[in-house]
Design an enzyme around this catalytic site. Structure first.
Site, short mmCIF file in Angstrom:
data_model
loop_
_atom_site.label_atom_id
_atom_site.label_comp_id
_atom_site.label_asym_id
_atom_site.label_seq_id
_atom_site.Cartn_x
_atom_site.Cartn_y
_atom_site.Cartn_z
N ASP A 98 0.83 -1.21 0.00
CA ASP A 98 0.00 0.00 0.00
C ASP A 98 0.87 1.27 0.00
O ASP A 98 1.98 1.25 0.50
CB ASP A 98 -0.91 -0.03 1.25
CG ASP A 98 -2.09 0.89 1.10
OD1 ASP A 98 -2.32 1.43 -0.01
OD2 ASP A 98 -2.79 1.10 2.11
N ASN A 122 1.52 3.51 -2.76
CA ASN A 122 2.19 4.01 -3.97
C ASN A 122 1.68 5.41 -4.32
O ASN A 122 2.45 6.29 -4.70
CB ASN A 122 1.92 3.08 -5.16
CG ASN A 122 2.57 1.73 -4.99
OD1 ASN A 122 3.44 1.57 -4.14
ND2 ASN A 122 2.14 0.76 -5.78
N TRP A 147 2.96 8.01 -1.85
CA TRP A 147 4.40 8.22 -2.09
C TRP A 147 4.58 9.21 -3.24
O TRP A 147 5.38 10.14 -3.16
CB TRP A 147 5.05 6.88 -2.43
CG TRP A 147 6.52 6.93 -2.71
CD1 TRP A 147 7.53 6.79 -1.80
CD2 TRP A 147 7.15 7.15 -3.99
NE1 TRP A 147 8.75 6.89 -2.43
CE2 TRP A 147 8.55 7.11 -3.78
CE3 TRP A 147 6.67 7.36 -5.29
CZ2 TRP A 147 9.46 7.29 -4.81
CZ3 TRP A 147 7.59 7.54 -6.31
CH2 TRP A 147 8.96 7.50 -6.07
N SER A 150 -6.81 -5.88 -6.51
CA SER A 150 -7.96 -6.50 -5.84
C SER A 150 -9.20 -6.42 -6.73
O SER A 150 -9.24 -5.66 -7.71
CB SER A 150 -8.25 -5.80 -4.51
OG SER A 150 -8.91 -4.58 -4.75
N ASN A 158 -10.19 -2.88 -7.03
CA ASN A 158 -9.33 -1.89 -7.69
C ASN A 158 -9.84 -1.44 -9.06
O ASN A 158 -9.38 -0.42 -9.59
CB ASN A 158 -7.89 -2.40 -7.82
CG ASN A 158 -7.12 -2.40 -6.50
OD1 ASN A 158 -6.20 -3.18 -6.30
ND2 ASN A 158 -7.50 -1.54 -5.57
N SER A 190 -8.36 -5.49 3.93
CA SER A 190 -8.85 -5.14 2.59
C SER A 190 -9.15 -6.37 1.73
O SER A 190 -8.73 -6.45 0.57
CB SER A 190 -7.86 -4.22 1.87
OG SER A 190 -7.66 -3.06 2.60
C1 FPP Z 1 -1.41 0.28 -3.47
O1 FPP Z 1 -1.09 1.64 -3.54
C2 FPP Z 1 -0.88 -0.46 -4.61
C3 FPP Z 1 -1.65 -1.06 -5.57
C4 FPP Z 1 -3.12 -1.01 -5.57
C5 FPP Z 1 -1.07 -1.79 -6.72
C6 FPP Z 1 0.24 -2.48 -6.54
C7 FPP Z 1 0.73 -2.85 -7.88
C8 FPP Z 1 1.97 -2.65 -8.37
C9 FPP Z 1 3.08 -2.11 -7.56
C10 FPP Z 1 2.34 -2.90 -9.82
C11 FPP Z 1 1.80 -4.08 -10.57
C12 FPP Z 1 2.14 -5.39 -10.06
C13 FPP Z 1 3.14 -6.24 -10.40
C14 FPP Z 1 3.16 -7.59 -9.80
C15 FPP Z 1 4.25 -5.88 -11.30
P1 FPP Z 1 -2.26 2.72 -3.59
O2 FPP Z 1 -2.41 3.17 -5.00
O3 FPP Z 1 -3.50 2.17 -2.97
O4 FPP Z 1 -1.65 3.88 -2.71
P2 FPP Z 1 -2.47 4.97 -1.87
O5 FPP Z 1 -3.25 4.23 -0.81
O6 FPP Z 1 -1.39 5.82 -1.31
O7 FPP Z 1 -3.34 5.70 -2.84
#
Ligand code: FPP
Length: 244
Positions: A23, A25, A28, A68, A71, A199
């Protein structure tokens, strides 16, 4: 090896299965005035780092919650970026994963993913199916409730077809109808970015898992943090409902 460690980890007792909710990204990226998609790109780099460290420490199973069932509600651009990153990751990484004896598996309904992702996934799963090293298990279009619902439907079908009687249904029956039936339950669940919830991730399987939460956003998580999570796990008292 001991000298490489940031924490005093017992290498004989690393968790067999680590499941990770990657979680943060988006946050960040926002904190750096970057688009959310830049956060996901950075997140892929962290996947590489963490997987390398898991292999080094001999963690046998790593499940990553990559997408998920919920998503899909995200803006189309973000969904497309995530799918593009997944396809590119598989395309670029499959040979290395195979060389490193990694077995790739998937949980979730991948039929709903873009065809390019399905193609790369099917190729990678087939290529690595006999590998005996680390098992990288990707949760894609995955939801724990949906998985339990699907198991239930399959069990009801088996009952209707006389393959099993109602009296015979026990916890193992459910376990053996889940998409995770071939992998052990997670010992350690890590969630980054400060949220402390599941989640809809592996709801059945985490009954006795240990949880490790960190405020770090996923792109800031690294090998040292993974070791910290494992060290914390090793200092927990797992009783599985019993007493010492
Ligand atoms: C959560 O951050 C992250 C995700 C929903 C996706 C994770 C997927 C990847 C890193 C890339 C694809 C996968 C592979 C296996 C290459 P968020 O967007 O919910 O962050 P936030 O809560 O800060 O908005």
């Amino acid at each position: 090896m001991k000298n490489d460690l940031f924490y005093d980890i017992d290498l004989q007792k690393v968790p067999e299965h680590i499941a990770i909710i990657m979680d943060g990204n988006g946050r960040w990226a926002k904190s750096r005035f970057l688009p959310r998609t830049a956060g996901h790109k950075a997140g892929v780099e962290t996947i590489r780092t963490v997987l390398r460290e898991c292999k080094k420490l001999n963690v046998k199973y790593v499940t990553l919650y990559a997408f998920s069932t919920e998503n899909w509600k995200r803006p189309q651009l973000e969904v497309d970026t995530l799918m593009g990153l997944l396809a590119a990751y598989l395309k670029n990484e499959v040979k290395t994963l195979h060389k490193e004896n990694v077995k790739l598996t998937v949980i979730g309904d991948i039929e709903k993913l873009p065809s390019q992702c399905i193609k790369e996934l099917e190729y990678a799963i087939e290529l690595t199916k006999d590998n005996t090293g680390c098992n990288l298990n990707l949760a894609l279009n995955y939801g724990g409730r949906l998985d339990i619902k699907n198991a239930l439907v399959d069990i009801v079908k088996d009952v209707k077809e006389g393959k099993i009687s109602i009296e015979e249904i026990d916890e193992d029956t459910i376990t053996n109808h889940l998409s995770t039936k071939c992998i052990p339950n997670p010992d350690l669940v890590i969630r980054t970015s400060g949220e402390q919830r599941l989640s809809n991730f592996l709801l059945w399987e985490v009954a006795y898992a240990e949880f490790y939460f960190t405020n770090l956003h996923w792109p800031d998580f690294d090998e040292k943090e993974l070791q910290k999570a494992i060290y914390t796990y090793q200092n927990r008292d797992r009783r599985f409902g019993g007493i010492k």
